[in-house]
Scaffold this motif. Structure first.
Motif, PDB file in Angstrom:
ATOM      1  N   GLY A 282       0.954  -1.038   0.099  1.00 22.81           N
ATOM      2  CA  GLY A 282       0.098  -0.139  -0.103  1.00 22.81           C
ATOM      3  C   GLY A 282       0.754   1.207  -0.022  1.00 22.81           C
ATOM      4  N   ALA A 283       1.879   1.295   0.908  1.00 23.11           N
ATOM      5  CA  ALA A 283       2.726   2.399   0.878  1.00 23.11           C
ATOM      6  C   ALA A 283       3.608   2.595  -0.393  1.00 23.11           C
ATOM      7  CB  ALA A 283       3.803   2.216   2.081  1.00 23.11           C
ATOM      8  N   LEU A 284       3.754   1.441  -1.098  1.00 16.75           N
ATOM      9  CA  LEU A 284       4.632   1.533  -2.308  1.00 16.75           C
ATOM     10  C   LEU A 284       3.613   2.317  -3.149  1.00 16.75           C
ATOM     11  CD1 LEU A 284       6.689   0.476  -4.444  1.00 16.75           C
ATOM     12  CD2 LEU A 284       5.482  -1.432  -4.815  1.00 16.75           C
ATOM     13  N   LEU A 285       2.327   1.900  -3.496  1.00 15.51           N
ATOM     14  CA  LEU A 285       1.470   2.267  -4.515  1.00 15.51           C
ATOM     15  C   LEU A 285       1.049   3.856  -4.180  1.00 15.51           C
ATOM     16  CD1 LEU A 285      -1.001  -0.704  -4.576  1.00 15.51           C
ATOM     17  CD2 LEU A 285       0.752   0.142  -6.578  1.00 15.51           C
ATOM     18  N   LEU A 286       0.919   4.259  -2.948  1.00 13.44           N
ATOM     19  CA  LEU A 286       0.825   5.584  -2.622  1.00 13.44           C
ATOM     20  C   LEU A 286       1.989   6.447  -3.049  1.00 13.44           C
ATOM     21  CD1 LEU A 286      -0.899   5.336   0.731  1.00 13.44           C
ATOM     22  CD2 LEU A 286      -1.994   5.869  -1.442  1.00 13.44           C
ATOM     23  N   GLY A 287       3.023   5.774  -2.627  1.00 13.12           N
ATOM     24  CA  GLY A 287       4.404   6.745  -3.137  1.00 13.12           C
ATOM     25  C   GLY A 287       4.577   6.610  -4.685  1.00 13.12           C
ATOM     26  N   LYS A 288       4.198   5.405  -5.301  1.00 12.60           N
ATOM     27  CA  LYS A 288       4.244   5.375  -6.845  1.00 12.60           C
ATOM     28  C   LYS A 288       3.426   6.433  -7.576  1.00 12.60           C
ATOM     29  CE  LYS A 288       7.723   2.644  -7.529  1.00 12.60           C
ATOM     30  NZ  LYS A 288       8.829   3.141  -7.961  1.00 12.60           N
ATOM     31  N   ALA A 289       2.352   6.614  -7.127  1.00 11.88           N
ATOM     32  CA  ALA A 289       1.147   7.457  -7.398  1.00 11.88           C
ATOM     33  C   ALA A 289       1.695   9.156  -7.343  1.00 11.88           C
ATOM     34  CB  ALA A 289       0.014   7.499  -6.656  1.00 11.88           C
ATOM     35  N   SER A 290       2.436   9.319  -6.335  1.00  6.40           N
ATOM     36  CA  SER A 290       3.153  10.627  -6.409  1.00  6.40           C
ATOM     37  C   SER A 290       4.250  10.578  -7.103  1.00  6.40           C
ATOM     38  CB  SER A 290       3.726  10.881  -4.880  1.00  6.40           C
ATOM     39  OG  SER A 290       2.485  10.772  -3.712  1.00  6.40           O
ATOM     40  N   GLN A 291       5.033   9.699  -7.326  1.00  4.28           N
ATOM     41  CA  GLN A 291       6.263   9.587  -8.303  1.00  4.28           C
ATOM     42  C   GLN A 291       5.776   9.976  -9.731  1.00  4.28           C
ATOM     43  OE1 GLN A 291       8.778   6.025  -7.886  1.00  4.28           O
ATOM     44  NE2 GLN A 291      10.173   6.785  -9.294  1.00  4.28           N
ATOM     45  N   ALA A 292       4.525   9.204 -10.198  1.00  5.43           N
ATOM     46  CA  ALA A 292       3.987   9.270 -11.396  1.00  5.43           C
ATOM     47  C   ALA A 292       3.530  10.851 -11.667  1.00  5.43           C
ATOM     48  CB  ALA A 292       2.833   8.398 -11.463  1.00  5.43           C
ATOM     49  N   LYS A 293       2.776  11.451 -10.528  1.00  6.03           N
ATOM     50  CA  LYS A 293       2.648  12.675 -10.814  1.00  6.03           C
ATOM     51  C   LYS A 293       3.709  13.773 -10.968  1.00  6.03           C
ATOM     52  CE  LYS A 293      -0.476  16.190  -8.702  1.00  6.03           C
ATOM     53  NZ  LYS A 293      -1.597  16.467  -7.829  1.00  6.03           N
ATOM     54  N   GLU A 294       4.806  13.356 -10.190  1.00  9.83           N
ATOM     55  CA  GLU A 294       5.982  14.316 -10.301  1.00  9.83           C
ATOM     56  C   GLU A 294       6.578  14.462 -11.523  1.00  9.83           C
ATOM     57  OE1 GLU A 294       9.683  12.834  -8.384  1.00  9.83           O
ATOM     58  OE2 GLU A 294       9.653  14.539  -6.898  1.00  9.83           O
ATOM     59  N   ARG A 295       6.574  13.098 -12.463  1.00  5.73           N
ATOM     60  CA  ARG A 295       7.276  12.833 -13.782  1.00  5.73           C
ATOM     61  C   ARG A 295       6.134  13.154 -14.919  1.00  5.73           C
ATOM     62  NH1 ARG A 295      10.267   7.113 -13.588  1.00  5.73           N
ATOM     63  NH2 ARG A 295      10.347   7.782 -15.747  1.00  5.73           N
ATOM     64  N   GLY A 296       5.086  13.845 -14.283  1.00 12.84           N
ATOM     65  CA  GLY A 296       3.980  14.017 -15.273  1.00 12.84           C
ATOM     66  C   GLY A 296       3.274  13.020 -16.007  1.00 12.84           C
ATOM     67  N   ILE A 297       2.984  11.795 -15.396  1.00  9.13           N
ATOM     68  CA  ILE A 297       2.283  10.677 -15.842  1.00  9.13           C
ATOM     69  C   ILE A 297       1.104  10.358 -15.266  1.00  9.13           C
ATOM     70  CG2 ILE A 297       2.871   8.059 -16.023  1.00  9.13           C
ATOM     71  CD1 ILE A 297       5.659   8.381 -15.675  1.00  9.13           C
ATOM     72  N   ASP A 298      -0.091  10.334 -16.221  1.00 11.36           N
ATOM     73  CA  ASP A 298      -1.205   9.880 -15.578  1.00 11.36           C
ATOM     74  C   ASP A 298      -1.366   8.673 -14.997  1.00 11.36           C
ATOM     75  OD1 ASP A 298      -3.959   9.840 -15.267  1.00 11.36           O
ATOM     76  OD2 ASP A 298      -4.466   9.598 -17.164  1.00 11.36           O
ATOM     77  N   TRP A 299      -1.625   8.327 -13.499  1.00  9.11           N
ATOM     78  CA  TRP A 299      -1.589   7.264 -12.758  1.00  9.11           C
ATOM     79  C   TRP A 299      -2.965   6.860 -12.563  1.00  9.11           C
ATOM     80  CZ3 TRP A 299       1.566   4.209 -10.754  1.00  9.11           C
ATOM     81  CH2 TRP A 299       1.243   3.174  -9.732  1.00  9.11           C
TER      82      TRP A 299
END
Length: 426
Positions: A282-299
């Motif tokens: 769960g923590a990984l998915l939440l973090g990856k969502a932020s990482q995607a937003k940071e890189r301009g990727i639609d999550w």
């Protein structure tokens, strides 16, 4: 765990594997060299017998002696000559005979005047064969002796016994064995060097724990990247909100904080909807969502509430999911429409189905097996996880009894895992 002390270390297994390979290769090389030496020795015997017989058949002394009707005089003339050629050519016998095969010369004087033991061709032509005569099995060549008018005057046979051929082969064996020993020694030295290098990297850990260590490293790396991105995103929003508060723009600050809370809560609701959710995943998915937003990727994330527990350990789960997501994010870097989708659901067999899809260019069919090979990567060398991530993912999935495949339209890494029977290896 305690089994680490009883299992052979990865370094020892590498050493044994390479040493066995060196011995097997050495044995195959030795077999090849012996067979080749045997073939070469026999071919050399055939060549020497043929060339000697042809030379004697063309000798004026031989033809003139056989043309003479006096066989005893021919023996007195040709026997010393034949013995001299035998010594010079290293042969075992030279038999000069009449057209009917009666011996005029032979190393054993008692055999002179007796019929030749061997095949006499029906026509005046050379013949090489292996035949058992008075000296035992031998390789021999028989050649016709003809006069100036083409009339058959007799035959010349030159031969080498198989015992002599075997002795020649035995003299050549030490070289073959020396080459084999050198190859095995070089292989053993390489195995020893590989063992030292492997031990420097993996210590005395068995292979299973080496892979666990790699999995743990990959888990920490991908989870760390995700949490860093999440922290960075929240930090930026908090700094913005604080700045707005300092400027007295309270409503805008509240709006930013409310929107941040709403988005975070939406992601948290999806993650925690699973009855058997793993907090680390769960923590990984939440973090990856932020990482995607940071890189301009639609999550895009869809997690079915009835998704069962995974048979993987938390560390391995993070390795599998994190590496697949990282791979997808890398794949959409140059895409016009950049998005990554993660879907978790129950499989028809009550296991887990995981889909990580992206809008990247896809994986060419010829590379779909190669991308899972250790060390293979289409990305720049030196990037974190390059050449390790997908290989580790496949190893973990297969070890758990699952399977992984690549699909098209859109590019999707589809993972199927069986129902959990326990909590992984750790």
């Amino acid at each position: 765990m305690s089994h680490a002390r009883t299992d052979r270390s990865a370094a020892s297994r590498v050493f044994l594997a390479l040493l066995v390979s060196a011995v097997v290769i050495g044995a195959l090389v030795a077999l090849f060299l012996v067979v080749e030496a045997q073939r070469a020795t026999r071919a050399e015997a055939e060549r020497v017998t043929a060339s000697t017989a042809v030379a004697l058949a063309a000798s004026p002394l031989v033809s003139s002696s056989l043309a003479d009707a006096d066989r005893e005089r021919a023996t007195r003339t040709l026997e010393p000559y034949a013995l001299e050629v035998i010594d010079a050519a290293g042969l075992d016998f030279i038999t000069i005979m009449t057209t009917t095969g009666i011996r005029v010369t032979h190393p054993d004087l008692d055999e002179i005047g007796k019929p030749y033991l061997g095949t006499i061709p029906d026509r005046p032509q050379p013949l090489t064969e292996e035949f058992t005569g008075t000296l035992g099995p031998s390789v021999r060549t028989i050649v016709p002796v003809t006069g100036a008018d083409g009339r058959l005057l007799g035959w010349v046979a030159a031969g080498v016994t198989t015992e002599t051929i075997s002795e020649t082969l035995l003299r050549r064996l030490p070289l073959s064995l020396g080459i084999t020993a050198a190859l095995v020694a070089a292989g053993a030295l390489g195995a020893w060097a590989a063992r030292r290098i492997t031990r420097r990297i993996a210590g005395d850990l068995p292979p299973g724990q080496v892979r666990d260590a790699v999995s743990s490293y990959e888990s920490i790396r991908t989870l760390g990247d995700a949490l860093r991105a999440q922290t960075h995103e929240h930090g930026n929003r908090m700094h913005t909100a604080v700045a707005l508060l300092e400027l007295g723009r309270i409503d805008e600050a509240i709006e930013i904080l409310t929107e941040t809370s709403r988005q975070s809560q939406s992601l948290v609701d999806q993650v925690t909807a699973r009855r058997h959710g793993d907090p680390t995943v769960g923590a990984l998915l939440l973090g990856k969502a932020s990482q995607a937003k940071e890189r301009g990727i639609d999550w895009r994330m869809t997690i079915a509430p009835d998704t069962p527990p995974t048979p993987l350990s938390p560390v391995d789960s993070v390795s599998v999911l994190g590496n697949l997501i990282d791979n997808a994010m890398d794949a959409v870097t140059d895409a016009d429409d950049r998005w990554v989708s993660v879907t978790l659901r129950r499989s028809p067999s009550d296991g887990i189905e995981l889909d990580v899809a992206d809008s990247g260019p896809g994986v060419p069919p010829p590379l779909r097996d190669e991308i899972f090979a250790s060390g293979f990567s289409t990305k720049e060398a030196g990037a974190a996880g390059r050449g390790v991530g997908l290989a580790l993912v496949r190893a973990l999935v297969l070890d758990a009894g699952g399977r992984i495949e690549v699909r098209d339209d859109p590019t999707t890494f589809h993972v199927t895992l069986p129902a959990a029977r326990g909590r992984g290896r750790r």
